[in-house]
Scaffold this motif. Structure first.
Motif, PDB file in Angstrom:
ATOM      1  N   MET A 107       0.850  -1.203   0.000  1.00  0.00           N
ATOM      2  CA  MET A 107       0.000   0.000   0.000  1.00  0.00           C
ATOM      3  C   MET A 107       0.882   1.249   0.000  1.00  0.00           C
ATOM      4  O   MET A 107       1.854   1.312   0.738  1.00  0.00           O
ATOM      5  CB  MET A 107      -0.858  -0.031   1.260  1.00  0.00           C
ATOM      6  N   SER A 108       0.550   2.218  -0.834  1.00  0.00           N
ATOM      7  CA  SER A 108       1.347   3.445  -0.853  1.00  0.00           C
ATOM      8  C   SER A 108       1.207   4.146   0.490  1.00  0.00           C
ATOM      9  O   SER A 108       0.178   4.077   1.137  1.00  0.00           O
ATOM     10  CB  SER A 108       0.881   4.380  -1.979  1.00  0.00           C
ATOM     11  N   SER A 109       2.264   4.843   0.887  1.00  0.00           N
ATOM     12  CA  SER A 109       2.255   5.462   2.207  1.00  0.00           C
ATOM     13  C   SER A 109       1.273   6.621   2.250  1.00  0.00           C
ATOM     14  O   SER A 109       0.977   7.151   3.305  1.00  0.00           O
ATOM     15  CB  SER A 109       3.668   5.931   2.573  1.00  0.00           C
ATOM     16  N   GLY A 110       0.741   7.018   1.072  1.00  0.00           N
ATOM     17  CA  GLY A 110      -0.212   8.121   1.042  1.00  0.00           C
ATOM     18  C   GLY A 110      -1.608   7.741   1.489  1.00  0.00           C
ATOM     19  O   GLY A 110      -2.465   8.598   1.612  1.00  0.00           O
ATOM     20  N   PHE A 111      -1.839   6.457   1.783  1.00  0.00           N
ATOM     21  CA  PHE A 111      -3.179   5.980   2.114  1.00  0.00           C
ATOM     22  C   PHE A 111      -3.652   6.479   3.486  1.00  0.00           C
ATOM     23  O   PHE A 111      -2.929   6.396   4.468  1.00  0.00           O
ATOM     24  CB  PHE A 111      -3.188   4.454   2.091  1.00  0.00           C
ATOM     25  N   THR A 112      -4.857   7.005   3.520  1.00  0.00           N
ATOM     26  CA  THR A 112      -5.439   7.435   4.796  1.00  0.00           C
ATOM     27  C   THR A 112      -6.726   6.652   5.046  1.00  0.00           C
ATOM     28  O   THR A 112      -7.619   6.608   4.197  1.00  0.00           O
ATOM     29  CB  THR A 112      -5.755   8.944   4.776  1.00  0.00           C
ATOM     30  N   LEU A 113      -6.792   6.036   6.220  1.00  0.00           N
ATOM     31  CA  LEU A 113      -7.983   5.289   6.625  1.00  0.00           C
ATOM     32  C   LEU A 113      -8.883   6.189   7.463  1.00  0.00           C
ATOM     33  O   LEU A 113      -8.451   6.708   8.493  1.00  0.00           O
ATOM     34  CB  LEU A 113      -7.576   4.060   7.449  1.00  0.00           C
ATOM     35  N   GLY A 114     -10.117   6.383   7.019  1.00  0.00           N
ATOM     36  CA  GLY A 114     -11.081   7.108   7.832  1.00  0.00           C
ATOM     37  C   GLY A 114     -11.782   6.132   8.767  1.00  0.00           C
ATOM     38  O   GLY A 114     -12.126   5.024   8.351  1.00  0.00           O
ATOM     39  N   VAL A 115     -11.951   6.513  10.007  1.00  0.00           N
ATOM     40  CA  VAL A 115     -12.736   5.680  10.928  1.00  0.00           C
ATOM     41  C   VAL A 115     -13.885   6.542  11.427  1.00  0.00           C
ATOM     42  O   VAL A 115     -13.667   7.554  12.109  1.00  0.00           O
ATOM     43  CB  VAL A 115     -11.893   5.152  12.110  1.00  0.00           C
ATOM     44  N   PHE A 116     -15.095   6.166  11.025  1.00  0.00           N
ATOM     45  CA  PHE A 116     -16.305   6.897  11.400  1.00  0.00           C
ATOM     46  C   PHE A 116     -16.875   6.204  12.631  1.00  0.00           C
ATOM     47  O   PHE A 116     -17.181   5.010  12.582  1.00  0.00           O
ATOM     48  CB  PHE A 116     -17.286   6.856  10.222  1.00  0.00           C
ATOM     49  N   TYR A 117     -17.002   6.932  13.739  1.00  0.00           N
ATOM     50  CA  TYR A 117     -17.323   6.255  15.003  1.00  0.00           C
ATOM     51  C   TYR A 117     -18.188   7.144  15.890  1.00  0.00           C
ATOM     52  O   TYR A 117     -18.243   8.365  15.726  1.00  0.00           O
ATOM     53  CB  TYR A 117     -16.033   5.897  15.750  1.00  0.00           C
ATOM     54  N   THR A 118     -18.831   6.490  16.840  1.00  0.00           N
ATOM     55  CA  THR A 118     -19.620   7.210  17.845  1.00  0.00           C
ATOM     56  C   THR A 118     -18.806   7.366  19.120  1.00  0.00           C
ATOM     57  O   THR A 118     -18.693   8.461  19.670  1.00  0.00           O
ATOM     58  CB  THR A 118     -20.923   6.444  18.163  1.00  0.00           C
ATOM     59  N   VAL A 119     -18.286   6.247  19.598  1.00  0.00           N
ATOM     60  CA  VAL A 119     -17.455   6.235  20.810  1.00  0.00           C
ATOM     61  C   VAL A 119     -16.316   5.245  20.572  1.00  0.00           C
ATOM     62  O   VAL A 119     -16.400   4.389  19.692  1.00  0.00           O
ATOM     63  CB  VAL A 119     -18.251   5.786  22.065  1.00  0.00           C
ATOM     64  N   ILE A 120     -15.265   5.383  21.380  1.00  0.00           N
ATOM     65  CA  ILE A 120     -14.139   4.459  21.267  1.00  0.00           C
ATOM     66  C   ILE A 120     -14.317   3.366  22.315  1.00  0.00           C
ATOM     67  O   ILE A 120     -14.111   3.597  23.511  1.00  0.00           O
ATOM     68  CB  ILE A 120     -12.792   5.191  21.469  1.00  0.00           C
TER      69      ILE A 120
END
Ligand SMILES: Nc1ncnc2c1ncn2[C@@H]1O[C@H](COP(=O)(O)OP(=O)(O)OP(=O)(O)O)[C@@H](O)[C@H]1O
Ligand SMILES: [Zn+2]
Lengths: 53, 283
Positions: B1-14
């Motif tokens: 995976m290219s280092s430019g990859f950003t993972l979004g995590v859509f969440y309510t609480v951790i």
């Protein structure tokens, strides 16, 4: 260091992160981390009807 | 995976699950964009986010649906996709799909008014189970033992005056042992499975059920993967009951918890989710 909104117990951040849920070790109320620097907490959000897995 | 990859995590609480996911992402060197569902805003005209893919961990069905539709609109892939969440997050739609796909499921009838619900219960017979179409953790699930109880419960639901509780999902009560089965699916793989055991007829972990690892027999694996495919696939928990007529799938959860499952089985569920997310991002 902050206080439990329910029982005023002193709470430490430990390694908790923004948004993390935890229970007050003194009174058992569910809390949410609102800020880490400075450490701040509030009551955990109340479950809504459409919440689930 | 290219280092430019950003993972979004859509969440309510951790919860522990989200924390494990964030830690697994960090361990892989992935950039993470945290998207709190109570704070982010979604312009219709342009994508204001950095994420190349969004993992949905919101516990709110409504927030999930709108957010996932927006990411689709922005051309950002999501796990799970909008269609899968809209289907599985609604027990009515999920039951329809299971039935359409030939997957054994409890006998179920839907009624749209309190009067019709009473009729549905009478027709299905007692005991029966009433469930809100949306929501989980066994909240407001009712076992209805006879007509008198049916009238009381329906009256109570009608008094809640809520759109979710004006739709009545009526199901046969399945004579199961004091447990049900949960199988966690990621892509084409059944990652781990457990019994959820409790004295309460509702064997939700959130109601204190305990998890016990199960090595699924081949026919269970086949059924679970078939159910997951039927709803569109992705990261899913397939819930089953052992009935006198064999295994029945009663629901498929689109944003599953896995704290109890991880403790019971030792499976690296968060790691498998991250593998899958990276695989989807490469497509
Ligand atoms: N028709 C039924 N007959 C007997 N027991 C049932 C029936 N439906 C559900 N149950 C029990 O109640 C539990 C919760 O039911 P269900 O999974 O439908 O509700 P939920 O609130 O969506 O829970 P979840 O957190 O698993 O999504 C099940 O795990 C099962 O043990
Ligand atoms: Zn306290």
């Amino acid at each position: 260091m902050t206080q439990c909104p329910e029982c005023d117990a002193r709470l430490e951040r430990k390694d908790r992160i923004e948004g993390e849920l935890f229970t007050c070790p003194e009174c058992g109320v569910e809390l949410e981390v609102n800020g880490t620097d400075p450490f701040a907490v509030s009551y955990a959000p109340k479950e809504q009807e459409d919440w689930g897995e | 995976m290219s280092s430019g990859f950003t993972l979004g995590v859509f969440y309510t609480v951790i919860r522990p699950e989200e924390r494990w996911i964030l830690e697994a992402a960090a361990a892989r060197g992935l950039a993470v964009e945290r998207l709190a569902d109570d704070a982010v805003t979604f312009p219709v005209e342009r994508n204001g986010f950095d994420a190349d893919l969004v993992l949905n961990r919101s516990v709110s069905h409504t927030r999930s649906l709108y957010a996932l539709r927006f990411f689709e609109h922005y051309g950002v892939p999501t796990v799970n996709p909008y269609d899968v969440v809209s289907l599985c997050g609604d027990k009515v739609l999920c039951s329809l799909r299971l039935q359409e796909s030939g997957i054994p499921t409890p006998r179920t009838t839907v009624a749209l008014t309190p009067e019709a619900a009473l009729k549905a219960l009478d027709d299905l017979g007692y005991p029966a189970v009433l469930k809100p179409p949306v929501g989980s953790w066994g909240r407001l699930l009712a076992k209805v033992d006879d007509r008198e109880e049916a009238e009381q419960i329906i009256e109570h639901k009608a008094a809640l005056n809520s759109p979710w509780h004006s739709v009545f999902y009526v199901q046969e009560y399945v004579q199961k042992p004091e447990r049900d089965l949960r199988a966690f699916v990621v892509g084409d793989e059944l990652v781990a499975a457990m019994y959820r055991r409790s004295a309460d007829w509702r064997t939700n972990a959130s109601r204190g059920a305990t998890g016990e690892a199960v090595t699924p027999p081949p026919e269970m694996t086949e059924l679970v993967l078939k159910a997951a495919r039927a709803v569109g696939g992705g990261v899913l928990a397939v819930d089953l009951m052992e009935s006198p007529r064999g295994l029945l799938v009663h629901e498929v959860n689109p944003t599953p918890e896995f704290k109890t499952l991880t403790a019971a089985t030792g499976a690296n569920v968060a790691g498998r989710i991250l593998d899958y997310v990276q695989e989807v991002a490469r497509r």
